[in-house]
Design a protein around this motif. Structure first.
Motif, PDB file in Angstrom:
ATOM      1  N   THR A   9      -0.793  -9.401  11.232  1.00  0.00           N
ATOM      2  CA  THR A   9       0.036  -8.592  10.717  1.00  0.00           C
ATOM      3  C   THR A   9      -0.542  -8.020   9.082  1.00  0.00           C
ATOM      4  O   THR A   9      -0.528  -6.930   9.037  1.00  0.00           O
ATOM      5  CB  THR A   9       1.581  -9.279  10.043  1.00  0.00           C
ATOM      6  OG1 THR A   9       2.147  -9.831  11.021  1.00  0.00           O
ATOM      7  CG2 THR A   9       2.247  -8.394   9.205  1.00  0.00           C
ATOM      8  N   SER A  10      -1.355  -8.857   8.721  1.00  0.00           N
ATOM      9  CA  SER A  10      -2.168  -8.672   7.370  1.00  0.00           C
ATOM     10  C   SER A  10      -3.170  -7.501   7.821  1.00  0.00           C
ATOM     11  O   SER A  10      -3.439  -6.481   6.972  1.00  0.00           O
ATOM     12  CB  SER A  10      -2.581  -9.831   6.893  1.00  0.00           C
ATOM     13  OG  SER A  10      -3.587 -10.605   7.610  1.00  0.00           O
TER      14      SER A  10
ATOM     15  N   LEU B 234      -3.173  -5.235  10.699  1.00  0.00           N
ATOM     16  CA  LEU B 234      -2.333  -4.266  10.691  1.00  0.00           C
ATOM     17  C   LEU B 234      -1.790  -3.348   9.606  1.00  0.00           C
ATOM     18  O   LEU B 234      -1.832  -2.196   9.500  1.00  0.00           O
ATOM     19  CB  LEU B 234      -1.048  -4.309  11.772  1.00  0.00           C
ATOM     20  CG  LEU B 234      -1.598  -4.734  13.132  1.00  0.00           C
ATOM     21  CD1 LEU B 234      -0.440  -5.108  14.102  1.00  0.00           C
ATOM     22  CD2 LEU B 234      -2.132  -3.550  13.945  1.00  0.00           C
ATOM     23  N   THR B 235      -1.258  -4.237   8.624  1.00  0.00           N
ATOM     24  CA  THR B 235      -0.769  -3.761   7.292  1.00  0.00           C
ATOM     25  C   THR B 235      -1.648  -2.876   6.619  1.00  0.00           C
ATOM     26  O   THR B 235      -1.881  -1.827   6.085  1.00  0.00           O
ATOM     27  CB  THR B 235      -0.120  -4.713   6.441  1.00  0.00           C
ATOM     28  OG1 THR B 235       0.829  -5.207   7.238  1.00  0.00           O
ATOM     29  CG2 THR B 235       0.482  -3.929   5.289  1.00  0.00           C
ATOM     30  N   LEU B 236      -3.250  -3.453   6.523  1.00  0.00           N
ATOM     31  CA  LEU B 236      -4.272  -2.942   5.862  1.00  0.00           C
ATOM     32  C   LEU B 236      -4.842  -1.708   6.531  1.00  0.00           C
ATOM     33  O   LEU B 236      -4.829  -0.782   5.823  1.00  0.00           O
ATOM     34  CB  LEU B 236      -5.373  -4.023   5.678  1.00  0.00           C
ATOM     35  CG  LEU B 236      -6.407  -3.704   4.654  1.00  0.00           C
ATOM     36  CD1 LEU B 236      -5.920  -3.425   3.325  1.00  0.00           C
ATOM     37  CD2 LEU B 236      -7.375  -4.918   4.633  1.00  0.00           C
TER      38      LEU B 236
ATOM     39  N   TYR C 295      -3.059   0.259   8.427  1.00  0.00           N
ATOM     40  CA  TYR C 295      -1.895   1.219   8.160  1.00  0.00           C
ATOM     41  C   TYR C 295      -1.818   1.728   6.794  1.00  0.00           C
ATOM     42  O   TYR C 295      -1.784   2.917   6.522  1.00  0.00           O
ATOM     43  CB  TYR C 295      -0.439   0.565   8.675  1.00  0.00           C
ATOM     44  CG  TYR C 295       0.659   1.604   8.271  1.00  0.00           C
ATOM     45  CD1 TYR C 295       0.817   2.651   8.930  1.00  0.00           C
ATOM     46  CD2 TYR C 295       1.493   1.269   7.331  1.00  0.00           C
ATOM     47  CE1 TYR C 295       1.814   3.567   8.709  1.00  0.00           C
ATOM     48  CE2 TYR C 295       2.884   2.139   7.003  1.00  0.00           C
ATOM     49  CZ  TYR C 295       2.865   3.361   7.739  1.00  0.00           C
ATOM     50  OH  TYR C 295       3.970   4.035   7.567  1.00  0.00           O
ATOM     51  N   LYS C 296      -2.202   1.062   5.948  1.00  0.00           N
ATOM     52  CA  LYS C 296      -2.317   1.296   4.421  1.00  0.00           C
ATOM     53  C   LYS C 296      -3.479   2.409   4.439  1.00  0.00           C
ATOM     54  O   LYS C 296      -3.474   3.478   3.550  1.00  0.00           O
ATOM     55  CB  LYS C 296      -2.531   0.281   3.600  1.00  0.00           C
ATOM     56  CG  LYS C 296      -2.171   0.498   2.094  1.00  0.00           C
ATOM     57  CD  LYS C 296      -3.425   0.843   1.263  1.00  0.00           C
ATOM     58  CE  LYS C 296      -4.643  -0.299   1.122  1.00  0.00           C
ATOM     59  NZ  LYS C 296      -5.686   0.047   0.328  1.00  0.00           N
TER      60      LYS C 296
ATOM     61  N   LEU D 272      -2.696   5.753   6.127  1.00  0.00           N
ATOM     62  CA  LEU D 272      -1.369   6.218   5.200  1.00  0.00           C
ATOM     63  C   LEU D 272      -2.253   7.129   4.200  1.00  0.00           C
ATOM     64  O   LEU D 272      -1.716   8.247   3.651  1.00  0.00           O
ATOM     65  CB  LEU D 272      -0.363   5.430   4.692  1.00  0.00           C
ATOM     66  CG  LEU D 272       0.741   6.178   4.422  1.00  0.00           C
ATOM     67  CD1 LEU D 272       1.353   6.894   5.869  1.00  0.00           C
ATOM     68  CD2 LEU D 272       1.884   5.158   4.051  1.00  0.00           C
ATOM     69  N   ARG D 273      -3.233   6.263   3.487  1.00  0.00           N
ATOM     70  CA  ARG D 273      -4.126   6.844   2.211  1.00  0.00           C
ATOM     71  C   ARG D 273      -4.621   8.023   2.469  1.00  0.00           C
ATOM     72  O   ARG D 273      -4.691   8.917   1.527  1.00  0.00           O
ATOM     73  CB  ARG D 273      -4.856   5.791   1.902  1.00  0.00           C
ATOM     74  CG  ARG D 273      -5.669   5.819   0.618  1.00  0.00           C
ATOM     75  CD  ARG D 273      -6.727   5.061   0.488  1.00  0.00           C
ATOM     76  NE  ARG D 273      -7.898   5.485   0.953  1.00  0.00           N
ATOM     77  CZ  ARG D 273      -8.842   6.498   0.475  1.00  0.00           C
ATOM     78  NH1 ARG D 273      -8.487   6.794  -0.798  1.00  0.00           N
ATOM     79  NH2 ARG D 273      -9.652   6.823   1.343  1.00  0.00           N
TER      80      ARG D 273
ATOM     81  N   PHE E 132      -5.041  -6.633  -5.066  1.00  0.00           N
ATOM     82  CA  PHE E 132      -4.118  -7.038  -4.355  1.00  0.00           C
ATOM     83  C   PHE E 132      -4.318  -7.357  -3.025  1.00  0.00           C
ATOM     84  O   PHE E 132      -3.714  -8.370  -2.353  1.00  0.00           O
ATOM     85  CB  PHE E 132      -2.979  -5.637  -4.165  1.00  0.00           C
ATOM     86  CG  PHE E 132      -2.451  -5.247  -5.553  1.00  0.00           C
ATOM     87  CD1 PHE E 132      -1.892  -6.050  -6.261  1.00  0.00           C
ATOM     88  CD2 PHE E 132      -2.800  -3.846  -5.923  1.00  0.00           C
ATOM     89  CE1 PHE E 132      -1.449  -5.675  -7.644  1.00  0.00           C
ATOM     90  CE2 PHE E 132      -2.177  -3.630  -7.154  1.00  0.00           C
ATOM     91  CZ  PHE E 132      -1.487  -4.220  -8.018  1.00  0.00           C
ATOM     92  N   ILE E 133      -5.522  -6.606  -2.408  1.00  0.00           N
ATOM     93  CA  ILE E 133      -6.158  -7.176  -1.085  1.00  0.00           C
ATOM     94  C   ILE E 133      -6.667  -8.494  -1.345  1.00  0.00           C
ATOM     95  O   ILE E 133      -6.695  -9.430  -0.487  1.00  0.00           O
ATOM     96  CB  ILE E 133      -6.971  -6.109  -0.728  1.00  0.00           C
ATOM     97  CG1 ILE E 133      -6.230  -5.069  -0.260  1.00  0.00           C
ATOM     98  CG2 ILE E 133      -7.757  -6.549   0.502  1.00  0.00           C
ATOM     99  CD1 ILE E 133      -7.136  -3.560  -0.341  1.00  0.00           C
TER     100      ILE E 133
ATOM    101  N   ALA F 264      -4.544 -11.600  -1.478  1.00  0.00           N
ATOM    102  CA  ALA F 264      -3.853 -12.036  -0.243  1.00  0.00           C
ATOM    103  C   ALA F 264      -4.850 -12.564   0.981  1.00  0.00           C
ATOM    104  O   ALA F 264      -6.029 -12.739   0.845  1.00  0.00           O
ATOM    105  CB  ALA F 264      -3.424 -10.566   0.485  1.00  0.00           C
ATOM    106  N   PRO F 265      -4.150 -13.441   1.595  1.00  0.00           N
ATOM    107  CA  PRO F 265      -4.710 -14.370   2.468  1.00  0.00           C
ATOM    108  C   PRO F 265      -5.301 -13.385   3.682  1.00  0.00           C
ATOM    109  O   PRO F 265      -4.908 -13.559   5.007  1.00  0.00           O
ATOM    110  CB  PRO F 265      -3.792 -15.162   3.054  1.00  0.00           C
ATOM    111  CG  PRO F 265      -2.455 -14.679   3.041  1.00  0.00           C
ATOM    112  CD  PRO F 265      -2.495 -13.599   1.675  1.00  0.00           C
ATOM    113  N   ILE F 266      -6.295 -12.500   3.415  1.00  0.00           N
ATOM    114  CA  ILE F 266      -6.990 -11.635   4.442  1.00  0.00           C
ATOM    115  C   ILE F 266      -8.282 -11.981   4.593  1.00  0.00           C
ATOM    116  O   ILE F 266      -9.209 -12.076   3.783  1.00  0.00           O
ATOM    117  CB  ILE F 266      -6.605 -10.035   4.174  1.00  0.00           C
ATOM    118  CG1 ILE F 266      -5.332  -9.709   3.761  1.00  0.00           C
ATOM    119  CG2 ILE F 266      -7.367  -9.065   5.045  1.00  0.00           C
ATOM    120  CD1 ILE F 266      -5.078  -8.417   3.227  1.00  0.00           C
ATOM    121  N   SER F 267      -8.609 -12.186   5.882  1.00  0.00           N
ATOM    122  CA  SER F 267     -10.020 -12.691   6.247  1.00  0.00           C
ATOM    123  C   SER F 267     -10.837 -11.440   6.041  1.00  0.00           C
ATOM    124  O   SER F 267     -10.491 -10.350   6.161  1.00  0.00           O
ATOM    125  CB  SER F 267     -10.143 -13.257   7.591  1.00  0.00           C
ATOM    126  OG  SER F 267      -9.944 -12.200   8.516  1.00  0.00           O
TER     127      SER F 267
END
Lengths: 303, 251
Positions: B2-3, B5-7, B9-10, B13-14, B89-90, B93-96
């Motif tokens: 999820t993290s 895919l969110t990143l 998608y962000k 969108l940017r 913010f990134i 977060a627990p994003i590898s």
């Protein structure tokens, strides 16, 4: 204290060039505490919080959040931690709601809208949910920062100067919400320059100076140990006896005399009358954290 | 997942939110190049015997736009979030670092493909195109986007200020793309410059990409593929190592 501290800091050191930002900090914060981290600018508060958040890599020592090392077990540690950064940062491309949805997603949470709505309501942001980040006032952006730190319901919440440059209304809204979360069991760590805030909110306080913890105790004990009641007055006539003048300090046109205990007040007033002093604008002051702070910060470095 | 895919998608969108600047503008630029160069050179340059210059030029322009926009996407996103501070913010977060890398590179590939497709569509009626090997087209387009997207992360991490990024763009990306055979076949160059061109990885991307359209190229598409893959692996390993160390992200 429970067996696993919310935050466990051991011998954390960090040097930037010639500046020793952190010089071996040890600190344990228990789950459920409302903890204050105080110190003058440059004392190392933000460096310590950044190390806790994994934004800064310490030169030595270790930090754990609820038993998870912030370096080696960073994903678990970060899930347990919500950090409100000091700088007023935002992503100009997105609306408030998009910002919060993204932040939820970064933490692996989908369909978080119910909780997002609740946070927005509690921070008085509901009306701004679809406004672009760029269009918000400084105070509103600050609220969004707080909201971003809370999207994943972190058991440990860290707020780095959350009320810097923020109006009274927001401060009250913010503290009501944070106190509620603390009441529900969230651990809260706070740095602030507003000492009256720390005094009112924090159960325990650490004071940092030149990268070291110089005091660590409950707020009540700190006040008792380092501060006293005070007698403030304007001297309309007469002169202070020499021994009292030596203890007194000036605060504008007022004299300030320390009073160790309330019972001493009568004796002190009687002495002043005998010495021919005429007092005006008489006030009795509570011990204040500001005094504790000033004393500790101006003390010579203890060996 | 999820993290990541969110990143991703962000990041999509940017650029999509400012699509006029990030997608439409480069398409118009490429169209201008095509109109001017094919008008001026059509009767003077013959690259491969059976191809008109306009037809030769289109795949080059498509690839050049794709590469430049893939680079622009990741580099501008990284440096912008560094300069305004929103990268925090990134980082909180627990994003590898692997998810971080993949999200930025894939978004760059996507922007490159969207721009490339746009350029292809608007230039289609200027010149007769063939699509002999669609798979080669897709492979080189994706690889090119990934390579330049990775290079964009590197540039965004390294640069502290926007003018440093501009220098990277002007002194590295522009010469590499312009001197890669977009506008000419390297066989039309003097021997020395032919030799030099062979050290430019972008040459292989464009040559292989063009092969997908016409089935002719300066070198074998397999050689181009090998060079492109090797370059991507080396660069990706380097950038991943930087991300893992938190180079210029975590003090």
């Amino acid at each position: 204290m429970s067996s696993v501290p919310a935050i466990r800091i051991r011998q954390v050191a960090k040097r930037y060039g010639k500046t020793q930002a952190l010089a071996g900090v040890d600190l344990d914060i228990a789950p459920g505490e409302f903890f204050g981290l105080l110190g003058p600018n440059g004392a190392g508060k933000t460096t310590l919080i950044s190390a806790l958040a994994g934004l800064v890599r310490p030169d030595g020592g270790s930090i754990e959040v609820l038993g998870h090392d912030v370096q080696s077990d960073y994903r678990a540690a970060r899930r347990l931690l919500g950090v409100v950064p000091q700088e007023l940062v935002f992503d100009p491309f997105f609306s408030v709601r998009e910002t919060l949805r993204f932040q939820s997603g970064y933490f692996g949470i989908r369909g978080n809208d119910d909780w997002i709505d609740e946070i927005l309501a509690n921070l008085d942001l509901t009306a701004k949910a679809d406004a672009g980040m760029r269009s918000l006032s400084g105070g509103m952006k600050r609220r969004v920062l707080v909201a971003q730190a809370l999207v994943h319901r972190p058991p440990v919440i860290v707020l780095d100067e959350p009320t810097a440059g923020v109006d009274v209304e927001l401060r009250q809204t913010l503290w009501r919400f944070i106190q509620r979360l603390n009441g529900e069991g969230h651990t809260v760590v706070l740095t602030t320059h507003y000492l009256e805030e720390a005094e009112a909110l924090c159960g325990r306080i650490a004071m940092l100076k030149a990268g070291k913890v110089v005091a660590l105790d409950t707020t009540a004990n700190l006040l008792q140990r380092f501060a006293a009641h005070t007698l403030r007055f304007h001297l309309a006539a007469g002169e202070l006896p020499a021994d009292l003048a030596a203890q007194a300090s000036r605060e504008g046109r007022l004299w300030v005399l320390p009073v160790a205990a309330c019972e001493q007040l009568e004796t002190l007033l009687a002495r002043l009358r005998q010495a021919g002093c005429r007092l005006e604008e008489l006030q009795v002051g509570q011990p204040e954290l500001e005094e504790v702070f000033m004393r500790l910060m101006h003390q010579e470095q203890s060996p | 997942m999820t993290s990541f895919l969110t990143l991703f998608y962000k990041e999509v969108l940017r650029f999509w939110k400012v699509g006029f600047q990030t997608v439409v503008a480069p398409i118009i630029t490429a169209m201008l190049y095509l109109m001017i160069f094919s008008h001026v050179l059509e009767d003077h340059v013959r690259v491969y015997d059976r191809l008109s210059y306009g037809a030769f030029l289109v795949p080059g322009l498509v690839m050049m736009s794709l590469l430049q926009n893939a680079f622009a996407n990741s580099s501008s996103s990284v440096i912008q979030s560094k300069v305004v501070g929103s990268i925090v913010f990134i980082l909180l977060a627990p994003i590898s670092y692997l998810s971080f890398f993949a999200a930025y590179v894939l978004a760059a590939v996507l922007r490159g493909l969207v721009v490339g497709l746009g350029v292809l569509l608007v230039t289609l009626w200027f010149a007769p195109l063939e699509f002999q090997h669609p798979l080669w087209i897709l492979v080189f387009a994706t690889l090119g986007g990934a390579l330049l997207g990775t290079l964009g992360i590197l540039a965004g991490l390294w640069a502290d200020k926007f003018d440093q990024l501009a220098a990277f763009q002007n002194f590295l990306i522009m010469p590499l793309t312009f001197l890669s055979g977009v506008f000419y076949s390297i066989h039309s160059l003097p021997a020395v410059w032919q030799g030099v061109s062979r050290y430019n990885p972008v040459f292989y991307l464009i040559d292989g990409f063009r092969h997908g359209f016409f089935g002719v190229s300066d070198v074998s598409p397999w050689l181009s593929l090998a060079v492109a893959v090797a370059c991507f692996i080396v660069l990706a390993a380097f950038v991943l190592a930087l991300l893992r160390r938190g180079y210029k992200l975590r003090a």
